[in-house]
Design a protein around this motif. Structure first.
Motif, mmCIF file in Angstrom:
data_model
loop_
_atom_site.group_PDB
_atom_site.id
_atom_site.type_symbol
_atom_site.label_atom_id
_atom_site.label_comp_id
_atom_site.label_asym_id
_atom_site.label_seq_id
_atom_site.Cartn_x
_atom_site.Cartn_y
_atom_site.Cartn_z
ATOM 1 N N LEU A 91 -1.347 10.238 5.978
ATOM 2 C CA LEU A 91 -0.417 9.487 5.151
ATOM 3 C C LEU A 91 -0.737 7.999 5.203
ATOM 4 C CD1 LEU A 91 2.963 11.243 6.018
ATOM 5 C CD2 LEU A 91 1.521 11.579 4.024
ATOM 6 N N PRO A 92 -0.585 7.303 4.056
ATOM 7 C CA PRO A 92 -0.806 5.856 4.044
ATOM 8 C C PRO A 92 0.353 5.132 4.724
ATOM 9 C CG PRO A 92 -0.040 6.613 1.905
ATOM 10 C CD PRO A 92 -0.246 7.839 2.744
ATOM 11 N N MET A 93 0.297 3.804 4.719
ATOM 12 C CA MET A 93 1.346 3.002 5.345
ATOM 13 C C MET A 93 2.722 3.349 4.778
ATOM 14 S SD MET A 93 1.983 0.588 7.586
ATOM 15 C CE MET A 93 0.436 -0.269 7.838
ATOM 16 N N LEU A 94 2.814 3.402 3.437
ATOM 17 C CA LEU A 94 4.030 3.837 2.753
ATOM 18 C C LEU A 94 3.651 4.976 1.817
ATOM 19 C CD1 LEU A 94 5.531 0.347 1.801
ATOM 20 C CD2 LEU A 94 6.465 1.906 3.512
ATOM 21 N N TYR A 95 4.541 5.913 1.604
ATOM 22 C CA TYR A 95 4.236 7.050 0.738
ATOM 23 C C TYR A 95 5.508 7.513 0.027
ATOM 24 C CZ TYR A 95 6.358 9.648 4.563
ATOM 25 O OH TYR A 95 7.237 10.093 5.522
ATOM 26 N N TRP A 96 5.302 8.212 -1.091
ATOM 27 C CA TRP A 96 6.437 8.801 -1.806
ATOM 28 C C TRP A 96 6.092 10.222 -2.210
ATOM 29 C CZ3 TRP A 96 6.190 10.609 -6.862
ATOM 30 C CH2 TRP A 96 5.072 10.221 -7.611
ATOM 31 N N ARG A 97 7.097 11.080 -2.284
ATOM 32 C CA ARG A 97 6.898 12.460 -2.737
ATOM 33 C C ARG A 97 8.022 12.910 -3.674
ATOM 34 N NH1 ARG A 97 8.551 16.020 2.677
ATOM 35 N NH2 ARG A 97 9.865 14.408 3.631
ATOM 36 N N ASN B 118 9.748 16.731 7.703
ATOM 37 C CA ASN B 118 9.724 15.319 8.059
ATOM 38 C C ASN B 118 8.389 15.060 8.729
ATOM 39 O OD1 ASN B 118 9.912 12.829 9.431
ATOM 40 N ND2 ASN B 118 12.124 12.995 9.634
ATOM 41 N N PRO B 119 7.502 14.267 8.119
ATOM 42 C CA PRO B 119 6.156 14.082 8.687
ATOM 43 C C PRO B 119 6.144 13.348 10.022
ATOM 44 C CG PRO B 119 6.527 12.590 6.851
ATOM 45 C CD PRO B 119 7.692 13.534 6.872
ATOM 46 N N ASP B 120 7.278 12.801 10.441
ATOM 47 C CA ASP B 120 7.346 12.143 11.746
ATOM 48 C C ASP B 120 7.632 13.144 12.857
ATOM 49 O OD1 ASP B 120 6.963 9.767 10.411
ATOM 50 O OD2 ASP B 120 9.093 9.294 10.295
ATOM 51 N N ARG B 121 7.886 14.405 12.478
ATOM 52 C CA ARG B 121 8.150 15.460 13.459
ATOM 53 C C ARG B 121 7.051 16.510 13.394
ATOM 54 N NH1 ARG B 121 14.664 16.611 12.712
ATOM 55 N NH2 ARG B 121 15.352 14.441 12.853
ATOM 56 N N GLN C 173 0.851 -1.186 0.000
ATOM 57 C CA GLN C 173 0.000 0.000 0.000
ATOM 58 C C GLN C 173 0.890 1.240 0.000
ATOM 59 O OE1 GLN C 173 -3.310 -0.289 -0.379
ATOM 60 N NE2 GLN C 173 -2.958 -2.511 -0.440
ATOM 61 N N VAL C 174 1.030 1.856 -1.160
ATOM 62 C CA VAL C 174 1.902 3.024 -1.322
ATOM 63 C C VAL C 174 1.075 4.166 -1.884
ATOM 64 C CG1 VAL C 174 4.012 3.939 -2.356
ATOM 65 C CG2 VAL C 174 3.872 1.505 -1.770
ATOM 66 N N GLY C 175 1.157 5.335 -1.257
ATOM 67 C CA GLY C 175 0.420 6.500 -1.722
ATOM 68 C C GLY C 175 1.350 7.624 -2.151
ATOM 69 N N HIS C 176 0.821 8.513 -2.986
ATOM 70 C CA HIS C 176 1.577 9.677 -3.434
ATOM 71 C C HIS C 176 1.215 10.860 -2.546
ATOM 72 C CE1 HIS C 176 2.637 12.664 -6.905
ATOM 73 N NE2 HIS C 176 3.500 12.709 -5.892
ATOM 74 N N TRP C 177 2.192 11.366 -1.812
ATOM 75 C CA TRP C 177 1.979 12.508 -0.922
ATOM 76 C C TRP C 177 2.360 13.783 -1.658
ATOM 77 C CZ3 TRP C 177 5.549 14.277 3.571
ATOM 78 C CH2 TRP C 177 4.920 15.291 4.296
ATOM 79 N N LEU C 178 1.357 14.632 -1.915
ATOM 80 C CA LEU C 178 1.583 15.868 -2.673
ATOM 81 C C LEU C 178 2.002 17.039 -1.798
ATOM 82 C CD1 LEU C 178 -1.487 15.630 -5.081
ATOM 83 C CD2 LEU C 178 0.898 15.105 -5.613
#
Length: 323
Positions: free
Chosen positions: A119-125, A149-152, A106-111
């Motif tokens: 955010l989905p489980m995995l994402y790319w930008r 960094n979306p984790d911060r 499950q990979v999503g495109h983060w705009l």
């Protein structure tokens, strides 16, 4: 396309059904063939996006793919702005046997356009250009003009004319510098009320509870003074400081080195408290001193062991208080 090889609309491996456009986990030589996805850490598998499916028969099915990269696999390695679940898209094309597919990913495109986007489980930008070995740019934020960094945590400015997103670490750094520039202690607008607990021998422990104009109290400050019924804490004397210039002048006029400044900043601890306004809780353990007076106008020395207080946080771009 070779003789007898057909273009397929979909493919099936075991119970897993996939079509062009799907992201899939691919097994590699480090993992025994037949290993199930649930039995191994997902990060051990490779990730790919299916472009097309070809087959000569049900036993010979092949996938044309684009590889997805983990940030750590790229030249330069994982950067500070890469999140834990972030991958990088690429135009690195390859053909693999469908039997190497372990399962769907499950990979999503983060705009980075929707501030409330989940955010989905995995994402790319970002996209990695395999030919030029370069990685595409991403949206920049904050006064520092760096990435997110979306984790911060980041905090958004509520001023419609600004609307800038600010890194938590940049805001904390600014609060620390502000404390040093005013010579320590809470902002001048902070008022104090002091209650003294008299102890045998004439000494007592004073608990200072700062009260901001407009309501709200900070955390008490402990200091040792001779027994006083009431006392007022004067505004701390301001040192000649200039953080932006990279140097701080002490009372003796000597410049403090960068190492000394960083050591002082480490002793100013800042955490954020979310509420109606974003508040910074400051804990200054550097050890500063002041002089207080009693009703007979006699001056006594008071040593501050630790200072703690809350203060508002302002936007680094426009100065608006963050809500």
């Amino acid at each position: 396309m070779g003789v007898g090889v057909m273009l397929a609309d979909a493919g099936t491996v075991g119970e897993e059904h996939f079509v062009p456009g799907d992201f899939v986990y691919i097994n590699n030589e480090s993992i025994p063939h037949g290993t199930e996805l649930t039995s191994v850490d997902e990060s051990k598998f490779w990730i790919a996006r299916i472009l097309e499916i070809k087959a000569s028969d049900e036993f010979h099915v092949y996938l044309r793919i684009y590889w997805m990269y983990r940030p750590g696999d790229l030249k330069g390695g994982k950067q500070w702005h890469h999140g834990a679940n972030e991958v990088v898209n690429s135009n690195h094309m390859d053909v693999v046997d469908a039997m190497t597919v372990i399962g769907k990913a499950q990979v999503g495109h983060w705009l980075e356009m929707d501030d409330d986007e989940e955010l989905p489980m995995l994402y790319w930008r970002q996209i990695y250009d395999y030919m030029s070995k370069t990685v595409g740019e991403v949206r920049r934020h904050c006064r520092c003009d760096r990435y997110y960094n979306p984790d911060r945590k980041m905090y958004g400015c509520g001023n419609p004319a600004c609307g800038k997103w600010l890194h938590e670490e940049c805001l904390i750094e600014e609060v620390k510098k502000r404390v040093m520039e005013r010579g320590g202690g809470p902002p001048p607008r902070t008022e104090y009320k002091m209650d003294v607990d008299i102890t045998e021998g004439g000494g007592g422990l004073v608990k200072v509870a700062p009260k901001r104009k407009g309501g709200g109290t900070g955390v008490g400050v402990g200091l040792t003074v001779p027994a006083l019924r009431t006392a007022a804490v004067p505004e701390m004397p301001k040192k000649n400081t200039h953080i932006a210039a990279g140097a701080v002048h002490a009372k003796n006029g000597k410049r403090k080195t960068k190492k000394e400044i960083l050591a002082e900043l480490e002793k100013i601890q800042v955490t954020f408290v979310d509420g109606k306004k974003v508040m910074a809780h400051v804990r200054d353990i550097r050890g500063v001193s002041a002089t207080v007076g009693n009703k007979n106008h006699e001056h006594e020395h008071a040593e501050y062991k630790i200072q703690e207080w809350d203060e508002t946080v302002d936007c680094l771009a426009c100065g608006t208080t963050l809500e």
